[in-house]
Design an enzyme around this catalytic site. Structure first.
Site: not given
Ligand code: NAD
Length: 439
Positions: A122, A149, A205, A251, A261, A264, A331
């Site tokens: 995101t 996503e 998103k 609601l 999410c 932030k 988180r």
């Molecule tokens: P997360 O923190 O669980 O995972 C991120 C991963 O990226 C970690 O394993 C980290 O080690 C890896 N990483 C960081 N820097 C890296 C690099 N330079 N090279 C390779 N790997 C690297 O994050 P998440 O919850 O999976 O969220 C990821 C994205 O998706 C965010 O932007 C979040 O806002 C979005 N998102 C999350 C959700 C959710 O429910 N968690 C839903 C929709 C969208």
């Protein structure tokens, strides 16, 4: 088809395992070597319903492999999904894009001409265009697309397999064709596919999360008004939500939203809108955020009153640590934030959670934890119900009453049935009930 998934957190692991399950060859990449070793054995580094089966199956089939090397990733495929984290910038409200940028720069050194980089993280609107410019010089014919996503932790695998929509933001027919082919099994099953430009996809998103967060804060604002007026917000929510134009989902008055999410994302959206001169249009998101934070304060202040005006020397049992049921993610968990505030005011706090204890311990080491509910409740002056796990609706209040010092419960999620609790001698207070009232 071959693809890589870079960043194997909640989003990337699910995406990689599910893409492999629908028949693709996938290489998962992460900078965290421990995480990659665990994934390579088919074990997810977090709990997500159904995911372990998918991982074990696809790793065993050979269609899903893992590495820490971006060079290997670039050699393996021409399509790369970026799923790294985009947390809040330290000391600011905007998104911290350092991980996204690091991946783009790392890939740029190795990518083959004509590669397609697809962001799922995101991000602020304009990120795809910026990364596209960054890749253009070192990699001929490289393209950056965005495919936001929408998975929900707790039902992430199902959300991949049966999404309500797939949104792609592309700059060329070629990129759209690649993405259509990758998602073909889902599209054949009738999933709606929105193809648009990258900026619109990024904004879909941001807008979706802002709307949902606003809906939650709206009903919590109504809860505060009901509180002042001596009215019943739960009845109000049911009656308002019965209007099909409004709907009753999201609601539920209570402790509000948290997680990695919504908080932030609305802050980052407001910050980005400010940068591009549209700050006023989404200024309401600051209020949405403030209402949400206030629910944590309301919970603490109601709890303080219930223990006689001060937490000093009190024992508080907390039910729930994860930011929502069905997930071990803590988180920005509202439950842990409340538990920590109460502890800081002098209480001894013992927290129970069916799945998130390890993560909670790591995030808030100063709190005490219990593996079972009675242990958490031993000699408690007050029970706080903070994360609405189904387990807590199945508690036998009669069995728990002799364990506590005072049978008093504050239901900050407003979802426990008061009758069995009252019948067992408990006083049940609900956050969404007029001040001082019991439900
Ligand atoms: P997360 O923190 O669980 O995972 C991120 C991963 O990226 C970690 O394993 C980290 O080690 C890896 N990483 C960081 N820097 C890296 C690099 N330079 N090279 C390779 N790997 C690297 O994050 P998440 O919850 O999976 O969220 C990821 C994205 O998706 C965010 O932007 C979040 O806002 C979005 N998102 C999350 C959700 C959710 O429910 N968690 C839903 C929709 C969208």
């Amino acid at each position: 088809m071959r693809m890589t998934v870079i960043g194997t957190g909640y989003v990337g692991t699910v995406h990689a395992a599910c893409m492999a399950d629908i028949g693709h060859e996938v290489l998962g990449v992460d900078a965290d070597a421990d995480r990659i070793s665990s994934l390579a054995t088919g074990r997810a580094p977090f709990r997500e319903s159904g995911l372990d089966d998918f991982l074990a199956r696809t790793v065993a089939s050979g269609r899903l492999r893992f590495t820490t090397s971006l060079a290997e990733a670039a050699a393996f495929a021409r399509t790369h999904f970026i799923c790294v984290g985009t947390p809040q910038r330290p000391g600011g409200e905007a998104a911290d894009l350092r991980h996204v940028d690091a991946v783009a720069d790392g890939l740029a050194r190795h990518l083959r001409p004509g590669s397609l980089v697809v962001g799922k993280s995101t991000v602020p609107v304009g990120t795809a265009a910026r990364l596209g410019r960054r890749l253009a010089a070192p990699v001929p014919d490289a393209e950056v697309a965005w495919n936001p996503e929408f998975l929900r932790e707790g039902s992430a695998v199902q959300d991949f397999m049966r999404p309500e929509r797939i949104v792609v933001g592309v700059a060329s027919a070629r990129a759209e064709a690649v993405l259509r082919k990758l998602y073909a099994p889902l599209l054949r099953a009738g999933v709606t596919f929105f193809s648009t430009d990258p900026a619109t996809a990024e904004l879909v998103k941001a807008a979706a999360n802002s709307f949902l967060a606003t809906k939650i804060s709206f009903i919590n604002a109504m809860a505060e008004v009901c509180d002042a007026a001596g009215a019943d917000v739960r009845m109000l929510a049911s009656a308002v939500g019965a209007d099909s134009r409004i709907g009753d989902r999201f609601l539920d008055p209570g402790l509000g939203f948290g997680g990695s999410c919504f908080p932030k994302d609305i802050r980052a959206f407001a910050a980005r809108a400010e940068e591009i001169g549209a700050g006023e249009a989404v200024a309401f998101l600051h209020e949405v955020d403030r209402i949400n934070t206030r629910q944590r304060e309301r919970t603490v202040s109601r709890a303080r009153r219930l223990v006689g005006g001060s937490f000093d020397g009190r024992r508080i049992a907390v039910l729930g640590a994860s930011f929502k049921p069905g997930s071990d993610d803590v988180r920005d968990s509202p439950a842990l934030a409340v538990a920590e505030s109460v502890r800081k005011e002098g209480a001894t706090v013992r927290v129970h959670d069916p799945q998130a204890l390890d993560n909670a311990r790591a995030a808030r080491p100063d709190l005490a934890y219990a593996l079972d509910i009675p242990k958490a409740c031993e000699h408690a002056d007050l029970l706080l119900h903070l994360t609405p796990w189904p387990e807590y609706r199945r508690i036998d209040p009669a069995a728990l009453a002799p364990v506590v010092r005072h049978p008093v419960l504050l239901d900050a999620r407003n979802c426990l049935d008061d009758r069995p609790w009252r019948a067992a001698g408990w006083t049940l207070h609900a956050l969404a009930h007029p001040t001082g009232g019991t439900s």
